[in-house]
Design a protein around this motif. Structure first.
Motif, PDB file in Angstrom:
ATOM      1  N   ALA A 129       0.781  -1.463  -0.149  1.00  7.90           N
ATOM      2  CA  ALA A 129       0.040  -0.119   0.078  1.00  7.90           C
ATOM      3  C   ALA A 129       0.886   1.363   0.072  1.00  7.90           C
ATOM      4  O   ALA A 129       0.592   2.293  -0.532  1.00  7.90           O
ATOM      5  CB  ALA A 129      -1.199   0.142   1.256  1.00  7.90           C
ATOM      6  N   VAL A 130       1.995   1.231   0.677  1.00 13.67           N
ATOM      7  CA  VAL A 130       2.838   2.286   0.720  1.00 13.67           C
ATOM      8  C   VAL A 130       4.148   1.809   0.216  1.00 13.67           C
ATOM      9  O   VAL A 130       4.930   0.780   0.702  1.00 13.67           O
ATOM     10  CB  VAL A 130       3.054   2.702   2.267  1.00 13.67           C
TER      11      VAL A 130
ATOM     12  N   MET B 276       3.164   7.627  -0.340  1.00 11.30           N
ATOM     13  CA  MET B 276       2.146   6.899  -1.182  1.00 11.30           C
ATOM     14  C   MET B 276       2.543   6.867  -2.620  1.00 11.30           C
ATOM     15  O   MET B 276       2.861   7.846  -3.415  1.00 11.30           O
ATOM     16  CB  MET B 276       0.760   7.593  -0.974  1.00 11.30           C
TER      17      MET B 276
ATOM     18  N   TYR C  34      -5.338   1.750   0.986  1.00 12.92           N
ATOM     19  CA  TYR C  34      -4.592   2.523   1.994  1.00 12.92           C
ATOM     20  C   TYR C  34      -5.525   3.655   2.558  1.00 12.92           C
ATOM     21  O   TYR C  34      -5.511   3.832   3.698  1.00 12.92           O
ATOM     22  CB  TYR C  34      -3.391   3.105   1.193  1.00 12.92           C
TER      23      TYR C  34
END
Length: 324
Positions: A4-5, A137, A166
């Protein structure tokens, strides 16, 4: 699997736009170069304008506990279709499926269609409003070539899924106006236009899908959920003959409002009770539980006079296009 990151990276076929400002990225030259791809360059898998993620051979595995929110892009298509309206530049539409899976796979997923620009506007909006949460991100860059290749569409689809996952997992991002706008604005605007045109049969399925979508992401009594639920009740009861699903949505709305304390939403409760009382009368059902509730509230000093319709009350909180 993408996380997600993650650190910002470029796909092999992506030119770098590092240092370019928002105006440069959105310039007509880049937009034209990104979309005006010669037919001979197109991926063979997309010759019919359709991309599908390869089917998974694994069986459904329920979460270890509770439920899990899932964002999936399994399908994308190129618009406009080949041979149609050649004056319009072609673009990719991603079909986003949102599910809340538990012991069994969600049987009623919500689906919406979004373009790359929709995801990018959400990303930029969140980055402006919440720079700390969005600092690391990853978001896929614009490209000059290859917008319609299966590899790029697949990469972008996976990135969009992780991005939304996220956002939904962080309360500041999830509760932002930018995210709510991304989730419902296109469909809600279209539904309200149908209501304005008295085309309730067209509006109601759109509103039902909006409700299913928001109800998977937010708490049952969250403001966006209750607002779309009341709009759905109003749409189902605005015609002289109520929609066949009116009672089901009205009952759900009444149960959701029983413990609501949001002062901004309380103005909806009295019109909702009056709407339900009238619907019960139309159905030949007992209105006493509803009228008793109105009497009880009146004794508490609450003005229960029927001064506004449910749609008018909604419009004061969230003005749209529907005639009031």
């Amino acid at each position: 699997m993408m996380h997600a990151v993650m650190a910002k990276r470029l796909l092999p076929h992506e030119p770098s736009f590092e240092g370019a400002g928002p105006d440069e990225l959105d310039s007509p030259a880049i937009e034209a170069a990104a979309l005006d791809i010669p037919p001979q360059v197109a991926d063979k898998a997309l010759q019919k304008g359709l991309w599908e993620r390869p089917s998974s051979t694994t069986t459904y595995e329920p979460p270890s506990e509770g439920t899990v929110l899932r964002f999936d892009i399994l399908l994308a298509h190129i618009m406009p279709p080949d041979g149609e309206d050649v004056k319009i530049k072609r673009y990719v539409v991603y079909e986003l499926t949102v599910r809340q899976d538990g012991t069994e796979e969600d049987a009623q997923p919500a689906k919406v269609e979004r373009r790359y620009t929709d995801f990018r506007e959400l990303y930029l909006g969140l980055k402006r409003q919440h720079p700390a949460e969005m600092a690391n991100m990853y978001f896929p860059n614009k490209v000059l070539m290859g917008n319609f290749k299966s590899e790029l569409i697949g990469e972008r689809s996976a990135a969009f899924e992780q991005f939304l996952k996220y956002v939904a997992s962080h309360s500041k991002l999830r509760d932002s106006d930018d995210f709510l706008h991304f989730l419902q604005n296109d469909e809600l605007s279209r539904a309200c236009q149908f209501l304005d045109e008295r085309r309730h049969e067209n509006a109601i399925p759109i509103l039902e899908n909006c409700f299913r979508l928001l109800n998977k992401i937010y708490m049952n009594r969250a403001r966006p959920v209750l607002l779309i639920l009341c709009r759905l009740v109003a749409a189902c009861t605005s015609s002289p003959v109520p929609h066949h699903s009116a009672e089901r949505w009205a009952l759900l709305a009444l149960s959701r409002f029983e413990t609501v304390s949001d002062i901004d939403l309380l103005p909806l409760y009295i019109p909702l009770l009056h709407t339900c009382a009238h619907l019960w009368w139309q159905r030949g059902q007992d209105q006493k539980p509803i009228t008793d509730r109105l009497t009880e509230m009146s004794k508490q000093g609450i003005n229960t006079a029927h001064t506004a319709s449910l749609m008018q009350a909604i419009h004061k909180i969230d003005p749209r296009t529907e005639t009031i």
